[in-house]
Design an enzyme around this catalytic site. Structure first.
Site, PDB file in Angstrom:
ATOM      1  N   HIS A  13       1.987  59.218  23.208  1.00 47.69           N
ATOM      2  CA  HIS A  13       2.783  58.009  23.364  1.00 47.69           C
ATOM      3  C   HIS A  13       2.732  57.283  22.032  1.00 47.69           C
ATOM      4  CE1 HIS A  13       4.699  54.664  25.484  1.00 47.69           C
ATOM      5  NE2 HIS A  13       4.026  53.910  24.637  1.00 47.69           N
ATOM      6  N   CYS A  14       3.884  57.044  21.432  1.00 42.47           N
ATOM      7  CA  CYS A  14       3.948  56.424  20.110  1.00 42.47           C
ATOM      8  C   CYS A  14       4.127  54.911  20.253  1.00 42.47           C
ATOM      9  CB  CYS A  14       5.102  57.014  19.301  1.00 42.47           C
ATOM     10  SG  CYS A  14       5.168  56.382  17.619  1.00 42.47           S
ATOM     11  N   PRO A  15       3.146  54.121  19.823  1.00 47.49           N
ATOM     12  CA  PRO A  15       3.264  52.671  19.957  1.00 47.49           C
ATOM     13  C   PRO A  15       4.333  52.075  19.037  1.00 47.49           C
ATOM     14  CG  PRO A  15       1.270  53.241  18.760  1.00 47.49           C
ATOM     15  CD  PRO A  15       1.874  54.533  19.247  1.00 47.49           C
TER      16      PRO A  15
ATOM     17  N   ASN B 226       7.428  52.764  21.077  1.00 50.65           N
ATOM     18  CA  ASN B 226       7.290  52.378  22.472  1.00 50.65           C
ATOM     19  C   ASN B 226       7.930  53.422  23.386  1.00 50.65           C
ATOM     20  OD1 ASN B 226       6.359  50.777  24.546  1.00 50.65           O
ATOM     21  ND2 ASN B 226       8.273  49.641  24.706  1.00 50.65           N
TER      22      ASN B 226
END
Length: 116
Positions: free
Chosen positions: A96-98, A101
């Site tokens: 999951h890439c912050p 998002n």
């Protein structure tokens, strides 16, 4: 451009059991994924009053790495994982890439690779 495509492209979400049943898309998903996404139902025991989903995963699928997601209540294939941030099961889940998002998975990995 690749940042925007990564953010806006579906990473490969496997719909939850409730969504599959509400939309009547079980047969289509079974065809596309090549296995029974909702598993094999187990008959309720006498005296079961709780509304609990009871299914089994065929041994041939289990030995290939297919697992049950207790949150989504679906059978997920190998390399698929449940993302706690998005609260969805993702096909070929990477992370999951912050910054975006969004999850990076099967359907948007190529865009993420171009972004990095």
């Amino acid at each position: 451009g690749c940042l925007l495509l990564t953010c806006l492209t579906d990473p490969g979400i496997i719909p939850r059991r409730e969504v599959i049943q509400a939309t009547g898309s079980e047969e289509r998903l079974n065809q596309e994924l090549g296995y029974k996404v909702l598993g094999d139902p187990v008959p309720a025991k006498d005296g079961d009053t709780e509304n609990i989903v009871r299914v089994t995963i065929p041994e041939e699928l289990r030995s290939q790495g297919y697992r049950w997601c207790v949150t989504c209540k679906v059978v997920r294939p190998p390399r698929a994982s449940h993302c706690p941030d998005c609260d969805n099961c993702i096909l070929r889940f990477d992370h999951h890439c912050p910054f975006e998002n969004n999850c990076v998975g099967q359907r948007n990995y190529i865009y993420f690779f171009g972004f990095t």
